[in-house]
Design a protein around this motif. Structure first.
Motif, PDB file in Angstrom:
ATOM      1  N   TYR A 274     -14.224  81.313 101.843  1.00  0.00           N
ATOM      2  CA  TYR A 274     -15.273  82.140 101.244  1.00  0.00           C
ATOM      3  C   TYR A 274     -16.065  81.311 100.245  1.00  0.00           C
ATOM      4  O   TYR A 274     -15.568  80.330  99.671  1.00  0.00           O
ATOM      5  N   TYR A 275     -17.304  81.727 100.048  1.00  0.00           N
ATOM      6  CA  TYR A 275     -18.211  81.016  99.140  1.00  0.00           C
ATOM      7  C   TYR A 275     -18.808  82.026  98.176  1.00  0.00           C
ATOM      8  O   TYR A 275     -19.275  83.094  98.586  1.00  0.00           O
ATOM      9  N   VAL A 276     -18.786  81.686  96.904  1.00  0.00           N
ATOM     10  CA  VAL A 276     -19.403  82.520  95.864  1.00  0.00           C
ATOM     11  C   VAL A 276     -20.541  81.727  95.236  1.00  0.00           C
ATOM     12  O   VAL A 276     -20.380  80.535  94.928  1.00  0.00           O
ATOM     13  N   ASN A 277     -21.676  82.366  95.082  1.00  0.00           N
ATOM     14  CA  ASN A 277     -22.846  81.690  94.526  1.00  0.00           C
ATOM     15  C   ASN A 277     -22.500  80.989  93.204  1.00  0.00           C
ATOM     16  O   ASN A 277     -21.898  81.581  92.314  1.00  0.00           O
ATOM     17  N   GLY A 278     -22.871  79.708  93.124  1.00  0.00           N
ATOM     18  CA  GLY A 278     -22.561  78.917  91.950  1.00  0.00           C
ATOM     19  C   GLY A 278     -21.407  77.969  92.141  1.00  0.00           C
ATOM     20  O   GLY A 278     -21.268  76.989  91.402  1.00  0.00           O
ATOM     21  N   ASP A 279     -20.557  78.249  93.142  1.00  0.00           N
ATOM     22  CA  ASP A 279     -19.453  77.342  93.438  1.00  0.00           C
ATOM     23  C   ASP A 279     -19.991  76.063  94.068  1.00  0.00           C
ATOM     24  O   ASP A 279     -21.037  76.068  94.733  1.00  0.00           O
ATOM     25  N   GLU A 280     -19.262  74.984  93.913  1.00  0.00           N
ATOM     26  CA  GLU A 280     -19.681  73.714  94.503  1.00  0.00           C
ATOM     27  C   GLU A 280     -19.417  73.667  96.003  1.00  0.00           C
ATOM     28  O   GLU A 280     -20.097  72.933  96.734  1.00  0.00           O
ATOM     29  N   ASP A 281     -18.446  74.436  96.465  1.00  0.00           N
ATOM     30  CA  ASP A 281     -18.089  74.364  97.877  1.00  0.00           C
ATOM     31  C   ASP A 281     -17.388  75.651  98.279  1.00  0.00           C
ATOM     32  O   ASP A 281     -17.083  76.505  97.433  1.00  0.00           O
ATOM     33  N   TRP A 282     -17.117  75.779  99.552  1.00  0.00           N
ATOM     34  CA  TRP A 282     -16.321  76.897 100.051  1.00  0.00           C
ATOM     35  C   TRP A 282     -14.906  76.812  99.474  1.00  0.00           C
ATOM     36  O   TRP A 282     -14.388  75.727  99.223  1.00  0.00           O
ATOM     37  N   THR A 283     -14.281  77.965  99.299  1.00  0.00           N
ATOM     38  CA  THR A 283     -12.885  78.035  98.885  1.00  0.00           C
ATOM     39  C   THR A 283     -12.023  78.354 100.100  1.00  0.00           C
ATOM     40  O   THR A 283     -12.253  79.354 100.796  1.00  0.00           O
ATOM     41  N   ASP A 284     -11.050  77.499 100.352  1.00  0.00           N
ATOM     42  CA  ASP A 284     -10.089  77.737 101.428  1.00  0.00           C
ATOM     43  C   ASP A 284      -9.076  78.773 100.935  1.00  0.00           C
ATOM     44  O   ASP A 284      -8.482  78.610  99.862  1.00  0.00           O
TER      45      ASP A 284
END
Length: 352
Positions: A274-284
């Protein structure tokens, strides 16, 4: 003390998978007493495989058990539920719930009148990745959900003789769309509840003897959410299974059904991210996809055992199951009449 369980109908092969898990794990406290099936050949073969007794009538088996698994052809679900409920036995009924809404109403009435514990068996509700997706949705991690898409596939057009299987016979199971769209449509109900309307198209392709083997349904919710369920039972391969798009981010799931789980996988590819706006990358998510789809089926065994021991509530209550059936039947009304259909449309009772 173990819970004594009988199997009413061996048509749906999944019971062989989680039934073996019960036998292999006696600490789970489930004792498989025996089985009944209207098909004597199938009964003899499968009871020999499981090493359990075969019974000539459901009534004979019901006298010996505390609970039952109803794993017959769908057309038998209503009468077997009524029989088991009247005998005071807890019930696991395998999907889909019933052929018609009238039958579903009878099942609800039987459960209410007897007070037995009832659950429908939907493996998507107990899959760890799906549970994580529900947590992400409900926590607001990716914001307000605007669009949801679930792609669900099987390659039944390539399965020799499948056109003659009970799954495709109208009197037993309606057709393959009714049988297997029940999974992703119930998952939608589990995630977001009951929608307001449904629009659906169905076609028959590749093997013309397997009716309604392609279907796409759009479900509209009161808050504006649009959910798409794509069912291709002429599908050979795919990777992405579920997409959820919110105002703050997105969720993507890979290898969530049979046609995707069987494929080679790129090294390091997450099963759920999943990806949350502001994160550097997707989270596994860190939750691995199983190596084979059968692992998802087998994993139900422990959850079903917890239900039978009274340690958890139903996976899918009789009321939720009826709502999911309404969602499926609304697809038929929409495809037949070429219109958007409300979930409370009286014509759902006319899908016979």
């Amino acid at each position: 003390m173990s819970v004594k369980v009988g199997i009413l109908g061996l048509a749906h092969g999944h019971v062989m998978t989680y039934g073996k898990k019960w036998i292999e794990n006696p600490a789970w406290g489930i004792e498989l007493v025996g089985a009944w099936d209207h098909d004597a050949e199938r009964l003899a073969k499968n009871t020999e495989t499981l090493g359990i007794a075969a019974y000539e009538t459901p009534e004979e088996l019901l006298e010996l058990v505390d609970a039952v698994v109803i794993s017959s052809e769908t057309s038998f679900h209503v009468t077997l539920t009524e029989l088991a409920a009247a005998a005071g036995k807890d019930i696991i009924c395998y999907k889909p719930m019933a052929l018609t809404l009238d039958e579903a109403d009878r099942m609800v009435e039987a459960v209410e009148a007897s007070g037995v514990r009832f659950t429908l068996g939907y493996q998507m509700r107990v899959d760890p990745q799906n549970i994580k997706m529900k947590e992400l949705v409900q926590s607001g991690t990716i914001g307000e959900i605007c669009h949801y898409r679930r792609r669900h596939g099987l390659s039944v057009h390539m399965w020799p003789g499948f056109e003659n299987a009970w799954h495709t016979q109208e009197h037993y199971n309606r057709d393959i769309f009714a049988d297997d769209s029940a999974h992703p449509i119930d998952m939608l109900n589990w995630l977001f509840g009951v929608p307001e309307t449904v629009s659906c198209e169905m076609t028959t392709m590749a093997n013309l003897k397997i009716k309604n083997n392609n279907g796409v349904a759009l479900f509209r919710y009161a808050n504006g959410l649009i959910a798409e369920i794509t069912c291709s039972f002429t599908c050979v391969a795919s990777e992405i299974t579920t997409e959820i798009y919110g105002t703050r981010g997105s969720i993507q799931q890979y290898y969530g059904d049979a046609v995707s789980t069987r494929l080679p996988r790129p090294e390091g590819q997450p099963g759920l991210k999943y990806y949350v706006n502001g994160d550097e990358d997707w989270t596994d998510s860190g939750i691995a996809s199983p190596a084979a789809h059968g692992e998802r089926i087998a994993a139900q065994g422990e959850v079903f055992a917890q239900f039978l021991r009274g340690e958890r509530g139903p996976i899918c209550s009789v009321y939720e199951a009826r709502d999911s059936l309404k969602m499926v039947l609304a697809c038929y009304v929409s495809a037949r009449e070429g219109r958007r259909v409300r979930i409370d449309d009286i014509d759902l009772y006319n899908v016979l």
